[in-house]
Design a protein around this motif. Structure first.
Motif, PDB file in Angstrom:
ATOM      1  N   LYS A 185      20.147  71.515  90.824  1.00 36.31           N
ATOM      2  CA  LYS A 185      19.375  70.412  90.275  1.00 36.31           C
ATOM      3  C   LYS A 185      17.902  70.778  90.144  1.00 36.31           C
ATOM      4  O   LYS A 185      17.441  71.765  90.702  1.00 36.31           O
ATOM      5  N   GLY A 186      17.163  69.945  89.422  1.00 39.34           N
ATOM      6  CA  GLY A 186      15.724  70.122  89.309  1.00 39.34           C
ATOM      7  C   GLY A 186      15.050  69.986  90.662  1.00 39.34           C
ATOM      8  O   GLY A 186      15.603  69.392  91.591  1.00 39.34           O
ATOM      9  N   ALA A 187      13.831  70.504  90.763  1.00 33.44           N
ATOM     10  CA  ALA A 187      13.169  70.597  92.068  1.00 33.44           C
ATOM     11  C   ALA A 187      12.492  69.306  92.504  1.00 33.44           C
ATOM     12  O   ALA A 187      12.130  69.166  93.678  1.00 33.44           O
ATOM     13  N   GLY A 213      21.743  62.637  94.328  1.00 36.58           N
ATOM     14  CA  GLY A 213      21.120  63.600  93.423  1.00 36.58           C
ATOM     15  C   GLY A 213      21.761  64.968  93.458  1.00 36.58           C
ATOM     16  O   GLY A 213      21.271  65.902  92.796  1.00 36.58           O
ATOM     17  N   LEU A 214      22.850  65.133  94.217  1.00 32.26           N
ATOM     18  CA  LEU A 214      23.534  66.416  94.347  1.00 32.26           C
ATOM     19  C   LEU A 214      24.935  66.326  93.759  1.00 32.26           C
ATOM     20  O   LEU A 214      25.515  65.243  93.679  1.00 32.26           O
ATOM     21  N   GLY A 215      25.476  67.458  93.370  1.00 32.27           N
ATOM     22  CA  GLY A 215      26.824  67.468  92.806  1.00 32.27           C
ATOM     23  C   GLY A 215      26.821  67.865  91.344  1.00 32.27           C
ATOM     24  O   GLY A 215      25.774  68.160  90.759  1.00 32.27           O
ATOM     25  N   PHE A 272      20.012  73.465 100.420  1.00 33.88           N
ATOM     26  CA  PHE A 272      21.329  72.850 100.619  1.00 33.88           C
ATOM     27  C   PHE A 272      22.054  72.732  99.276  1.00 33.88           C
ATOM     28  O   PHE A 272      23.250  73.016  99.174  1.00 33.88           O
ATOM     29  N   ASP A 273      21.315  72.325  98.246  1.00 32.37           N
ATOM     30  CA  ASP A 273      21.890  72.215  96.904  1.00 32.37           C
ATOM     31  C   ASP A 273      22.399  73.566  96.420  1.00 32.37           C
ATOM     32  O   ASP A 273      23.481  73.669  95.820  1.00 32.37           O
ATOM     33  N   LEU A 274      21.653  74.622  96.693  1.00 35.18           N
ATOM     34  CA  LEU A 274      22.066  75.966  96.277  1.00 35.18           C
ATOM     35  C   LEU A 274      23.379  76.367  96.943  1.00 35.18           C
ATOM     36  O   LEU A 274      24.263  76.964  96.304  1.00 35.18           O
ATOM     37  N   MET A 275      23.548  76.023  98.208  1.00 41.49           N
ATOM     38  CA  MET A 275      24.811  76.316  98.902  1.00 41.49           C
ATOM     39  C   MET A 275      25.973  75.593  98.227  1.00 41.49           C
ATOM     40  O   MET A 275      27.053  76.161  98.057  1.00 41.49           O
ATOM     41  N   ALA A 309      12.268  66.642 102.041  1.00 34.88           N
ATOM     42  CA  ALA A 309      12.476  67.091 100.664  1.00 34.88           C
ATOM     43  C   ALA A 309      12.521  68.610 100.497  1.00 34.88           C
ATOM     44  O   ALA A 309      13.368  69.127  99.752  1.00 34.88           O
ATOM     45  N   PRO A 310      11.661  69.401 101.151  1.00 39.00           N
ATOM     46  CA  PRO A 310      11.682  70.855 100.923  1.00 39.00           C
ATOM     47  C   PRO A 310      12.990  71.540 101.315  1.00 39.00           C
ATOM     48  O   PRO A 310      13.272  72.656 100.842  1.00 39.00           O
TER      49      PRO A 310
END
Length: 536
Positions: free
Chosen positions: A277-279, A368-370, A264-267, A258-259
């Motif tokens: 997305k939320g943390a 949960g990404l996108g 990856f989401d930021l990239m 998870a950490p």
């Protein structure tokens, strides 16, 4: 629809009912409730009752006349009638989800495009025409939680809280009573908020609350969630319920992943220009207690990422729940036997339960990404509204490909080695065949066809007709999967329905070799079906 007592032959319907039942592997699920305190058992009992009510609602949602077919079968006492009822209770409909949605009850006809969410004769053209003339109706009509009906020569949106008022009032009462047996905490708060949502038709606050639950003392997922049965517009959510006990050791082993996800989401946000997305990324591994509503029939999930409300994803995050019960049953009964048939011995060695689990982990994390909200013309809207009936298949395929891209990122960060990543890719491909054996129309199956054709075009997959086995080039697969994830994300960000449809039609054709390969797997069980033995 209508049902009759007509006896049908194998020639008329392909397989008789005994042959259909013989293709299913049944297994008992007996949860160990000794880990619960007495007050927790009482709370669980009321949650189980609420779950069973979601089944009643879902059977009504599946199709116009579905309950009439069920009730007609219940009245039969002949052996064929008993077998038909047994098979109906596996699918929740008179259409065989394990055999291309073919009808197995005489007289019902082909499976309708959508459930009872809309009038039987509604078309997309009438839908768009009505909203064009009545823009004030758009929010209610596009809600996941309304049924569209004809009234006074027009269309109206009826909230679920009104359409299913009696059932939802009973379910809400059970959830309140369950909460009363629990101490203050995340589960108690969620149950009370979800009970209120059943009556108000506003699920946002309880969705936010559910992300805070951690599966202790048990997992409760209940409400209207997935839109797979809305083949018209991909909007309307079916009721479901899942209750399970936590596997604390397995859940703890997932926490290292998870950490890394926020980076990856930021990239992705920088590459595709959408908001991060939320943390919150809670991960739970659980053992089934009972399933209700949509998740209790037909295709049995092995994991899920919820809620689907993208506002919750943006503000808080989403929770991923993994059913070890169902994943193990499917792997050893369906996936591994398929792998032994279509792969060489060295690739079969790479097909393991752990690799399937990690593939599913990547898939659910990728859900949960996108993007959440997109701009189409001068309007801002969720991308699923823009992509309508294409959304579900596109999202499932995106989760597959972006999941591998995320797992490749984990490998580069030293979380696991290259051999593990290769094993995940091999195991994923075997799992696709398990899905295709049910047909090519379900959302996951449609997406997997696109993936298959893309990988074949990239020469990452080759089929040896003499050996009747596949050869996989892992490096090419991983590269091609990453590029395909980019295509999917671009389609979601653009929200261009026609462009997405053209892409999916081009890459989503059934290749000529697949039907005969699948036919050669006919002796392997086509599905698993749990028999829940619950003593509370």
């Amino acid at each position: 629809m209508r049902s009759s007592k007509h006896t049908f032959s194998k020639g008329e319907w392909g397989m008789n009912i005994q042959e259909r039942l013989a293709r299913v592997s049944f297994f008992k699920v007996t949860p160990d409730l000794s880990v619960l305190k007495e007050n927790e058992r009482q709370a669980l009992k009321h949650c189980v009752q609420a779950a069973r009510i979601t089944t009643d609602i879902y059977l009504d949602q599946v199709a116009h006349g579905n309950l009439e077919v069920l009730n007609a079968l219940k009245k039969r006492s002949d052996q064929e009638g008993i077998d038909l009822l047994h098979y109906f209770n596996i699918h929740g409909t008179p259409w065989d989800a394990y055999d291309h949605d073919k009808p197995f009850v005489p007289g019902v006809g082909a499976k309708p495009e959508f459930g009872s969410f809309y009038p039987r004769d509604l078309t997309k053209e009438e839908w768009e025409s009505w909203l064009s003339a009545h823009p004030e109706d758009r929010e209610a009509f596009e809600s996941n939680y309304t049924v569209i009906k004809r009234r006074k020569n027009g269309l109206v949106a009826v909230p679920y809280s009104e359409e299913y008022a009696n059932q939802l009032t009973d379910a809400a009462n059970h959830l309140h009573r369950a909460a009363s047996h629990l101490p203050e905490g995340a589960l108690r708060s969620f149950l009370k908020l979800r009970a209120n949502a059943f009556l108000s038709n506003n699920y946002f606050e309880s969705d936010m609350s559910w992300v805070d639950t951690d599966g202790n003392p048990f997992e409760v997922t209940i409400g209207p969630y997935e839109v797979y049965f809305d083949g018209l517009l991909g909007l309307k959510a079916a009721f479901e319920a899942f209750i399970a006990l936590p596997d604390k050791d397995a859940s703890s082993a997932l926490r290292k992943f998870a950490p890394l996800v926020p980076d990856f989401d930021l990239m992705l946000t920088q590459e595709f220009n959408f908001s991060p997305k939320g943390a919150a990324i809670p991960l739970e591994v659980v053992a089934d207690v009972i399933r209700g509503g949509e998740v209790g029939f037909g295709y049995m999930f092995v994991a899920y990422n919820l809620p689907n409300d993208r506002r919750v994803h943006d503000l808080k995050g989403s929770k991923k729940v993994f059913s070890r019960t169902m994943m193990e049953a499917k792997f050893y009964t369906e996936v591994l036997p398929v792998a032994e048939r279509i792969f060489s011995a060295k690739d079969v060695e790479l097909c393991t339960f752990d690799h399937l689990f990690k593939f599913v982990l990547g898939h659910e994390l990728a859900h949960g990404l996108g993007p959440s909200k997109i701009k189409v013309g001068d309007k801002e809207m969720p991308f699923e509204v823009a992509l309508k009936d294409l959304h579900s298949a596109l999202e499932e395929a995106k989760a597959d490909m972006l999941g591998i891209r995320l797992l490749h990122y984990f490998r580069n960060r030293g979380i696991f080695d290259e051999k593990t990543l290769v094993g995940i890719v091999v195991t994923e491909f075997a799992a696709h065949f398990r899905q295709w054996r049910h047909g090519f129309t379900e959302a996951h199956s449609k997406g997997e066809l696109i993936e298959y054709n893309w990988l074949r075009a990239a020469d990452a997959l080759r089929y040896d007709t003499k050996r009747k086995q596949y050869d996989i080039n892992p490096e090419r697969c991983i590269d091609a999967m990453s590029r395909l994830s980019t295509e999917f994300l671009n389609l979601q960000v653009a929200g261009d329905y026609d462009r997405a449809k053209a892409f999916m039609e081009h890459w989503g054709k059934v290749p000529k070799e697949l039907p005969s390969i699948i036919e050669g797997l006919a002796d392997i069980p086509t599905a698993v079906s749990p028999i829940f033995e619950l003593n509370i």
